[in-house]
Design a protein around this motif. Structure first.
Motif, mmCIF file in Angstrom:
data_model
loop_
_atom_site.group_PDB
_atom_site.id
_atom_site.type_symbol
_atom_site.label_atom_id
_atom_site.label_comp_id
_atom_site.label_asym_id
_atom_site.label_seq_id
_atom_site.Cartn_x
_atom_site.Cartn_y
_atom_site.Cartn_z
ATOM 1 N N ASN A 37 -9.039 -43.119 31.675
ATOM 2 C CA ASN A 37 -9.533 -41.710 32.576
ATOM 3 C C ASN A 37 -10.465 -40.743 32.121
ATOM 4 O O ASN A 37 -11.105 -39.880 33.293
ATOM 5 C CB ASN A 37 -7.967 -41.430 31.548
ATOM 6 C CG ASN A 37 -6.552 -41.487 30.727
ATOM 7 O OD1 ASN A 37 -6.008 -41.275 30.738
ATOM 8 N ND2 ASN A 37 -6.515 -41.464 32.574
ATOM 9 N N GLU A 81 -3.934 -32.892 29.799
ATOM 10 C CA GLU A 81 -3.099 -33.839 30.645
ATOM 11 C C GLU A 81 -3.900 -34.759 31.396
ATOM 12 O O GLU A 81 -3.655 -35.998 31.825
ATOM 13 C CB GLU A 81 -1.657 -33.839 30.643
ATOM 14 C CG GLU A 81 -0.668 -33.414 29.279
ATOM 15 C CD GLU A 81 -0.775 -31.633 28.922
ATOM 16 O OE1 GLU A 81 0.448 -31.524 28.098
ATOM 17 O OE2 GLU A 81 -1.780 -31.244 30.059
ATOM 18 N N THR A 82 -4.756 -33.469 31.902
ATOM 19 C CA THR A 82 -5.651 -35.130 33.015
ATOM 20 C C THR A 82 -6.898 -34.963 32.485
ATOM 21 O O THR A 82 -7.490 -34.711 33.714
ATOM 22 C CB THR A 82 -5.380 -33.892 34.863
ATOM 23 O OG1 THR A 82 -5.902 -32.453 34.724
ATOM 24 C CG2 THR A 82 -3.623 -34.114 34.637
ATOM 25 N N ARG A 98 -1.137 -36.961 40.556
ATOM 26 C CA ARG A 98 -1.157 -38.753 40.574
ATOM 27 C C ARG A 98 -2.938 -38.768 40.509
ATOM 28 O O ARG A 98 -2.993 -38.579 41.573
ATOM 29 C CB ARG A 98 -0.047 -39.200 41.326
ATOM 30 C CG ARG A 98 -0.063 -40.570 41.123
ATOM 31 C CD ARG A 98 1.255 -41.428 42.032
ATOM 32 N NE ARG A 98 0.809 -41.356 43.608
ATOM 33 C CZ ARG A 98 1.881 -41.664 44.716
ATOM 34 N NH1 ARG A 98 2.790 -41.933 44.098
ATOM 35 N NH2 ARG A 98 1.394 -40.918 45.653
ATOM 36 N N VAL A 119 -4.747 -38.847 35.164
ATOM 37 C CA VAL A 119 -3.217 -38.123 33.713
ATOM 38 C C VAL A 119 -3.140 -39.106 32.915
ATOM 39 O O VAL A 119 -3.080 -39.780 33.017
ATOM 40 C CB VAL A 119 -2.287 -39.156 35.433
ATOM 41 C CG1 VAL A 119 -0.749 -38.881 34.424
ATOM 42 C CG2 VAL A 119 -2.048 -38.092 36.571
ATOM 43 N N ILE A 156 5.750 -37.057 33.440
ATOM 44 C CA ILE A 156 5.244 -37.970 33.888
ATOM 45 C C ILE A 156 6.838 -38.468 34.884
ATOM 46 O O ILE A 156 7.594 -39.528 33.881
ATOM 47 C CB ILE A 156 4.259 -39.105 33.469
ATOM 48 C CG1 ILE A 156 3.491 -38.311 32.643
ATOM 49 C CG2 ILE A 156 4.090 -39.938 34.856
ATOM 50 C CD1 ILE A 156 2.621 -39.111 32.077
ATOM 51 N N TRP A 166 4.310 -38.886 38.459
ATOM 52 C CA TRP A 166 3.621 -37.883 39.441
ATOM 53 C C TRP A 166 3.962 -37.264 37.459
ATOM 54 O O TRP A 166 4.606 -36.642 36.928
ATOM 55 C CB TRP A 166 4.038 -37.061 40.320
ATOM 56 C CG TRP A 166 3.870 -38.001 41.516
ATOM 57 C CD1 TRP A 166 4.710 -38.811 42.009
ATOM 58 C CD2 TRP A 166 2.934 -37.299 42.573
ATOM 59 N NE1 TRP A 166 4.304 -38.561 43.444
ATOM 60 C CE2 TRP A 166 2.978 -38.003 43.720
ATOM 61 C CE3 TRP A 166 2.398 -36.050 42.164
ATOM 62 C CZ2 TRP A 166 2.051 -37.995 44.829
ATOM 63 C CZ3 TRP A 166 1.353 -36.438 43.584
ATOM 64 C CH2 TRP A 166 1.304 -36.915 44.442
ATOM 65 N N PHE A 167 2.463 -36.137 37.572
ATOM 66 C CA PHE A 167 2.666 -35.477 36.608
ATOM 67 C C PHE A 167 2.767 -33.608 36.889
ATOM 68 O O PHE A 167 2.056 -33.420 37.886
ATOM 69 C CB PHE A 167 1.503 -35.434 35.454
ATOM 70 C CG PHE A 167 1.189 -34.721 34.192
ATOM 71 C CD1 PHE A 167 2.004 -33.916 33.477
ATOM 72 C CD2 PHE A 167 -0.132 -33.006 34.334
ATOM 73 C CE1 PHE A 167 2.009 -34.361 32.744
ATOM 74 C CE2 PHE A 167 0.039 -31.924 33.466
ATOM 75 C CZ PHE A 167 0.657 -32.503 32.553
ATOM 76 N N THR A 172 3.072 -30.422 36.352
ATOM 77 C CA THR A 172 2.376 -29.532 35.424
ATOM 78 C C THR A 172 2.731 -27.973 35.107
ATOM 79 O O THR A 172 2.363 -27.917 34.125
ATOM 80 C CB THR A 172 0.833 -28.837 36.030
ATOM 81 O OG1 THR A 172 1.794 -28.525 37.499
ATOM 82 C CG2 THR A 172 0.684 -30.186 36.496
#
Length: 508
Positions: free
Chosen positions: A175, A303-304, A352, A356, A371, A375-376, A378
């Motif tokens: 990440n 989170e991203t 996505r 993530v 998630i 797909w997270f 938001t």
């Protein structure tokens, strides 16, 4: 893979270049490599095993970077913590994460020890006697970087807890490495000659990825400011020949408010990067004019990792927009059923891609809720224009429904920031027995400026549909803010009986 491996690479390529600077003190890449290796050896001798958590409760000083990379080199998981936390909060972070050792700054040692005492974690105090006292007897080896897998957690970053107690977002080595590289090469186009302003808190994802990690990946210099002060920031921009500044809108606004801006040499500043909160188009325009540099706004979350989208140097800024998704990341706007909405319609942003997070630490149910199918979700509301640019309209929870009509605070805040007397503005929903919610606005005036609540309300009324403008306006000395300067709307309390003319008066 290990995020910290870049320290050794940069030390080999740029051994004598300055990696970190604070005031007159500098740390070369050779020294950063050596000291972080000694920190890693210290942690191993303390019993740290790969995967163990290491807390860092330090301000923006070279010690933060040394301990950060040292923990990662030893295979540990970094738990960054705000140095302003109180003992109760320290105990929560340490206990929830299972952190066994905490590096704490000497100024906050009492709170750190009191919190750690409730969990059994060891506290190592830095800053009073220098690093030599702690790490001098340790071994340093360029070959001591522990191998970690792409999916191994590197940083446990606790969210602000707007919907409950803070949750630890697990950001992996993959990440953070990928996000760092995209920021350094595609967004900032960094070179070893660049000097990045380090005023963003390093315990936050924005500061880590877009300043510390991006600088190290490029062999550039990060010049640090432990606690933001606009006057001192201007002195650093000028005296340290800063080329890139990353900040939240509050930072840019405060810099613009300083007198005699033209006396500071900002001729080398080429790029300003804004994130963390909505950048008012007026502030973007004024900063570009005052500092003669490109101002790019982007979007992301803890989170991203954190960057998800940005305006770029190639496409140029589109004021008010947070740009397009970064390479390898998908973003879409979805409705309540999870289906993608047509362009121009407002819905929730879902993301996505490689940025993530792995999930929330030891919270499988909340991870599954956030998630879904990769797909997270938001919780942020936006629309996409015909060119694929995203335009944030606010948080789902901040949406105001007034008499059945949706009112998006960000739109009204942008209007308020256009008023020459306004320094800060926050639009919130207030309970109303007839309409469900009424629109309220808390405003801070610029130093020396004068305006009344009636005047501000009329200013917005002239520029938006009749159902949107704030009927309740009050002027206050300050708005509550988090460590990055982001306005904390949940902590805004309107004055008792706030009415249409509430708070009317002069500021300054």
């Amino acid at each position: 893979m290990n995020l910290a491996a870049q320290v050794t690479v940069s030390a080999q390529v740029h051994p004598d270049r300055t990696a970190l600077r604070i005031g007159d003190r500098t740390v070369s890449y050779r020294s950063l490599d050596d000291l972080s290796a000694r920190a890693a050896d210290f942690l191993r001798e303390s019993g740290l095993r790969p995967g163990d958590r290491v807390g860092i409760m330090l301000p923006n000083t070279p010690e933060f970077a040394i301990c950060y990379f040292g923990a990662l080199r030893a295979g540990g998981v970094v738990v960054p913590m705000n140095p302003l936390l109180k003992s109760r909060e320290v105990a929560y972070y340490l206990g929830d994460s299972g952190t066994r050792l905490l590096f704490a700054w000497h100024d906050v040692a009492d709170e750190a020890r009191a919190g750690a005492g409730q969990t059994g974690a060891e506290v190592v105090v830095l800053g009073s006697d220098g690093l030599d006292e702690v790490f001098a007897s340790r071994n340093a080896s360029a070959d001591d970087v522990v191998d970690r897998g792409e999916g191994d957690t590197a940083v446990l970053l606790y969210t602000s807890g707007t919907t409950g107690r803070p949750k630890g977002a697990e950001l992996t080595h993959a990440n953070l490495t990928r996000n760092r590289d995209i920021v350094a090469t595609e967004l900032l186009r960094l070179a070893p000659a660049d000097v990045i302003f380090g005023g963003l808190p390093l315990f936050h994802a924005f500061g880590q990825t877009c300043t510390l990690n991006a600088a190290v990946a490029s062999g550039a210099c990060l010049t640090l400011l432990p606690r933001f002060d606009a006057r001192r920031a201007l002195e650093i921009l000028s005296g340290h020949q800063v080329t890139v500044v990353a900040g939240v809108p509050t930072i840019f606004g405060r810099l613009l408010e300083q007198p005699d801006l033209d006396t500071f040499d900002d001729s080398l500043l080429r790029l300003a990067l804004s994130g963390g909160a909505a950048l008012p188009p007026q502030v973007q325009h004024d900063f570009r004019e005052a500092f003669d540099c490109v101002v790019l706004e982007g979007y992301g979350l803890s989170e991203t990792s954190p960057v998800a989208s940005f305006n770029t140097l190639r496409s140029g800024p589109r004021p008010g927009s947070v740009g397009t998704p970064i390479t390898g990341v998908e973003m879409r706007v979805i409705g309540h059923d999870g289906e993608e909405l047509p362009r121009g319609e407002i819905g929730e942003i879902a993301i996505r891609g490689h940025n993530v997070m792995k999930g929330y630490w030891q919270r499988p149910e909340e991870t599954a809720e956030a998630i879904r199918d990769g797909w997270f979700h938001t919780g942020d509301l936006a629309r996409v224009d015909q060119d694929g640019y995203f335009w944030i309209v606010g948080r789902n929870k901040d949406l105001i429904i007034r008499g059945g009509y949706n009112v998006y605070p960000r739109e009204l805040e942008s209007v308020l920031y256009g008023h020459p007397a306004v320094a800060d503005a926050a639009v919130v929903g207030l309970p109303d027995p007839d309409l469900g919610q009424e629109v309220g606005a808390a405003v801070v005036l610029k130093p020396g400026a004068r305006a009344t609540a009636d005047e501000l309300r009329a200013y917005v009324k002239d520029r938006v549909a009749a159902y949107k403008y704030p009927r309740k306006v009050w002027i206050t000395d300050a708005l509550p803010k988090g460590p990055t300067g982001k306005i904390l709307k949940r902590e805004i309390v309107p004055p008792t009986g706030a009415g249409a003319g509430a708070g009317a008066g002069a500021g300054g």
